[in-house]
Write a protein that holds these residues in place. Structure first.
Motif, PDB file in Angstrom:
ATOM      1  N   VAL A   1      18.356 -31.754 -35.655  1.00  0.00           N
ATOM      2  CA  VAL A   1      18.620 -31.406 -37.057  1.00  0.00           C
ATOM      3  C   VAL A   1      19.740 -32.298 -37.563  1.00  0.00           C
ATOM      4  O   VAL A   1      20.792 -32.415 -36.923  1.00  0.00           O
ATOM      5  N   SER A   2      19.514 -32.914 -38.709  1.00  0.00           N
ATOM      6  CA  SER A   2      20.512 -33.779 -39.333  1.00  0.00           C
ATOM      7  C   SER A   2      20.667 -33.349 -40.791  1.00  0.00           C
ATOM      8  O   SER A   2      19.714 -33.440 -41.571  1.00  0.00           O
ATOM      9  N   ILE A   3      21.860 -32.877 -41.125  1.00  0.00           N
ATOM     10  CA  ILE A   3      22.126 -32.405 -42.486  1.00  0.00           C
ATOM     11  C   ILE A   3      23.332 -33.157 -43.027  1.00  0.00           C
ATOM     12  O   ILE A   3      24.416 -33.110 -42.442  1.00  0.00           O
ATOM     13  N   SER A   4      23.138 -33.839 -44.165  1.00  0.00           N
ATOM     14  CA  SER A   4      24.239 -34.573 -44.791  1.00  0.00           C
ATOM     15  C   SER A   4      25.148 -33.612 -45.552  1.00  0.00           C
ATOM     16  O   SER A   4      24.796 -32.456 -45.799  1.00  0.00           O
ATOM     17  N   GLU A   5      26.302 -34.093 -45.919  1.00  0.00           N
ATOM     18  CA  GLU A   5      27.187 -33.310 -46.787  1.00  0.00           C
ATOM     19  C   GLU A   5      26.466 -33.051 -48.103  1.00  0.00           C
ATOM     20  O   GLU A   5      25.674 -33.871 -48.559  1.00  0.00           O
ATOM     21  N   SER A   6      26.726 -31.921 -48.707  1.00  0.00           N
ATOM     22  CA  SER A   6      25.993 -31.542 -49.909  1.00  0.00           C
ATOM     23  C   SER A   6      26.929 -31.007 -50.977  1.00  0.00           C
ATOM     24  O   SER A   6      27.835 -30.239 -50.686  1.00  0.00           O
ATOM     25  N   ARG A   7      26.678 -31.422 -52.201  1.00  0.00           N
ATOM     26  CA  ARG A   7      27.375 -30.846 -53.353  1.00  0.00           C
ATOM     27  C   ARG A   7      26.622 -29.638 -53.888  1.00  0.00           C
ATOM     28  O   ARG A   7      27.133 -28.890 -54.702  1.00  0.00           O
TER      29      ARG A   7
ATOM     30  N   PHE B   1      24.584 -27.336 -51.776  1.00  0.00           N
ATOM     31  CA  PHE B   1      24.381 -26.216 -50.859  1.00  0.00           C
ATOM     32  C   PHE B   1      25.457 -26.198 -49.780  1.00  0.00           C
ATOM     33  O   PHE B   1      25.960 -27.243 -49.383  1.00  0.00           O
ATOM     34  N   THR B   2      25.734 -25.003 -49.268  1.00  0.00           N
ATOM     35  CA  THR B   2      26.598 -24.883 -48.103  1.00  0.00           C
ATOM     36  C   THR B   2      25.781 -25.289 -46.868  1.00  0.00           C
ATOM     37  O   THR B   2      24.540 -25.273 -46.900  1.00  0.00           O
ATOM     38  N   HIS B   3      26.479 -25.638 -45.817  1.00  0.00           N
ATOM     39  CA  HIS B   3      25.792 -26.029 -44.582  1.00  0.00           C
ATOM     40  C   HIS B   3      24.956 -24.865 -44.047  1.00  0.00           C
ATOM     41  O   HIS B   3      23.834 -25.051 -43.558  1.00  0.00           O
ATOM     42  N   LYS B   4      25.474 -23.647 -44.159  1.00  0.00           N
ATOM     43  CA  LYS B   4      24.752 -22.457 -43.692  1.00  0.00           C
ATOM     44  C   LYS B   4      23.430 -22.294 -44.445  1.00  0.00           C
ATOM     45  O   LYS B   4      22.396 -21.982 -43.846  1.00  0.00           O
ATOM     46  N   THR B   5      23.438 -22.512 -45.745  1.00  0.00           N
ATOM     47  CA  THR B   5      22.219 -22.392 -46.553  1.00  0.00           C
ATOM     48  C   THR B   5      21.209 -23.469 -46.164  1.00  0.00           C
ATOM     49  O   THR B   5      20.008 -23.196 -46.069  1.00  0.00           O
ATOM     50  N   LEU B   6      21.683 -24.688 -45.905  1.00  0.00           N
ATOM     51  CA  LEU B   6      20.779 -25.758 -45.477  1.00  0.00           C
ATOM     52  C   LEU B   6      20.207 -25.475 -44.086  1.00  0.00           C
ATOM     53  O   LEU B   6      19.045 -25.775 -43.817  1.00  0.00           O
ATOM     54  N   ASP B   7      21.013 -24.886 -43.208  1.00  0.00           N
ATOM     55  CA  ASP B   7      20.494 -24.460 -41.899  1.00  0.00           C
ATOM     56  C   ASP B   7      19.367 -23.451 -42.075  1.00  0.00           C
ATOM     57  O   ASP B   7      18.377 -23.473 -41.339  1.00  0.00           O
ATOM     58  N   LYS B   8      19.503 -22.560 -43.049  1.00  0.00           N
ATOM     59  CA  LYS B   8      18.443 -21.586 -43.340  1.00  0.00           C
ATOM     60  C   LYS B   8      17.195 -22.297 -43.879  1.00  0.00           C
ATOM     61  O   LYS B   8      16.071 -21.847 -43.657  1.00  0.00           O
ATOM     62  N   GLY B   9      17.387 -23.412 -44.597  1.00  0.00           N
ATOM     63  CA  GLY B   9      16.247 -24.219 -45.051  1.00  0.00           C
ATOM     64  C   GLY B   9      15.477 -24.787 -43.868  1.00  0.00           C
ATOM     65  O   GLY B   9      14.244 -24.797 -43.862  1.00  0.00           O
ATOM     66  N   VAL B  10      16.204 -25.251 -42.850  1.00  0.00           N
ATOM     67  CA  VAL B  10      15.568 -25.743 -41.626  1.00  0.00           C
ATOM     68  C   VAL B  10      14.786 -24.608 -40.960  1.00  0.00           C
ATOM     69  O   VAL B  10      13.634 -24.786 -40.542  1.00  0.00           O
ATOM     70  N   GLU B  11      15.391 -23.441 -40.876  1.00  0.00           N
ATOM     71  CA  GLU B  11      14.716 -22.270 -40.297  1.00  0.00           C
ATOM     72  C   GLU B  11      13.431 -21.949 -41.068  1.00  0.00           C
ATOM     73  O   GLU B  11      12.397 -21.637 -40.473  1.00  0.00           O
ATOM     74  N   HIS B  12      13.496 -22.037 -42.397  1.00  0.00           N
ATOM     75  CA  HIS B  12      12.320 -21.768 -43.233  1.00  0.00           C
ATOM     76  C   HIS B  12      11.193 -22.760 -42.927  1.00  0.00           C
ATOM     77  O   HIS B  12      10.021 -22.365 -42.810  1.00  0.00           O
ATOM     78  N   ILE B  13      11.528 -24.030 -42.781  1.00  0.00           N
ATOM     79  CA  ILE B  13      10.515 -25.048 -42.490  1.00  0.00           C
ATOM     80  C   ILE B  13       9.853 -24.757 -41.140  1.00  0.00           C
ATOM     81  O   ILE B  13       8.636 -24.848 -41.008  1.00  0.00           O
ATOM     82  N   ILE B  14      10.643 -24.391 -40.154  1.00  0.00           N
ATOM     83  CA  ILE B  14      10.080 -24.050 -38.845  1.00  0.00           C
ATOM     84  C   ILE B  14       9.159 -22.837 -38.973  1.00  0.00           C
ATOM     85  O   ILE B  14       8.045 -22.834 -38.429  1.00  0.00           O
ATOM     86  N   ASN B  15       9.592 -21.827 -39.716  1.00  0.00           N
ATOM     87  CA  ASN B  15       8.740 -20.650 -39.945  1.00  0.00           C
ATOM     88  C   ASN B  15       7.440 -21.041 -40.635  1.00  0.00           C
ATOM     89  O   ASN B  15       6.363 -20.561 -40.286  1.00  0.00           O
ATOM     90  N   ASP B  16       7.545 -21.910 -41.637  1.00  0.00           N
ATOM     91  CA  ASP B  16       6.395 -22.304 -42.448  1.00  0.00           C
ATOM     92  C   ASP B  16       5.451 -23.255 -41.702  1.00  0.00           C
ATOM     93  O   ASP B  16       4.349 -23.506 -42.162  1.00  0.00           O
ATOM     94  N   SER B  17       5.902 -23.798 -40.570  1.00  0.00           N
ATOM     95  CA  SER B  17       5.100 -24.743 -39.793  1.00  0.00           C
ATOM     96  C   SER B  17       4.305 -24.065 -38.687  1.00  0.00           C
ATOM     97  O   SER B  17       3.744 -24.736 -37.822  1.00  0.00           O
ATOM     98  N   SER B  18       4.234 -22.750 -38.712  1.00  0.00           N
ATOM     99  CA  SER B  18       3.572 -22.030 -37.623  1.00  0.00           C
ATOM    100  C   SER B  18       2.090 -22.406 -37.485  1.00  0.00           C
ATOM    101  O   SER B  18       1.510 -22.250 -36.410  1.00  0.00           O
TER     102      SER B  18
END
Length: 147
Positions: free
Chosen positions: A39-45, A47-64
């Protein structure tokens, strides 16, 4: 009249064959593997890093649906298209969209993945919308596809 075990066995095998043909053998494929995903997440203006981590989790869920595939990497790099200067200091604003890139490799295919390349990347367009999220991550998928 009682059906013989041989006839019942043949009928069960035929039914299993037809179901598997329709399902693309997905029932016998391992679930999508995200155990070694980088997982590679750049600095963001936006979103928080925690919210972007949840985005990664969502993609994994959606890739079932990608049974028999491995998610190699998911990355987020913020584009400078956010022009509303009045909200630049706010993060995790409901309705804000983001793009992630997911790299994958598949060792087998099913009816939902047979048109995919064995290894490639998919762009996921997500919207941060906690009230519309169905998996508890706060995100929902707008679209996904190759480049």
């Amino acid at each position: 009249m009682v059906a013989s075990p041989l006839i019942i066995g043949i009928a069960v095998m035929m039914l299993a064959y037809l179901v598997n043909r329709q399902m693309g053998f997905a029932l016998f494929q391992p679930p999508v593997d995200s155990s070694n995903t980088r997982v590679s997440i750049s600095e963001s203006r936006l979103f928080t890093h925690k919210t972007l981590d949840k985005g990664v989790e969502h993609i994994i869920n959606d890739s079932s649906f990608m049974r028999g595939c491995e998610i190699k990497a998911i990355s987020y790099t913020e584009q400078d298209y956010y022009n509303d200067l009045s909200k630049r200091s706010e993060k995790d604003v409901d309705g804000t969209q983001a793009s992630f890139v997911m790299e994958y490799a598949c060792s087998s295919f099913n009816s939902r993945t047979m048109s995919m390349s064995p290894a490639d990347s998919i762009i996921w367009r997500l919207m941060y919308s906690p009230s519309d999220s169905t998996d508890g991550t706060g995100w929902r998928t707008i679209a996904h596809g190759n480049g």
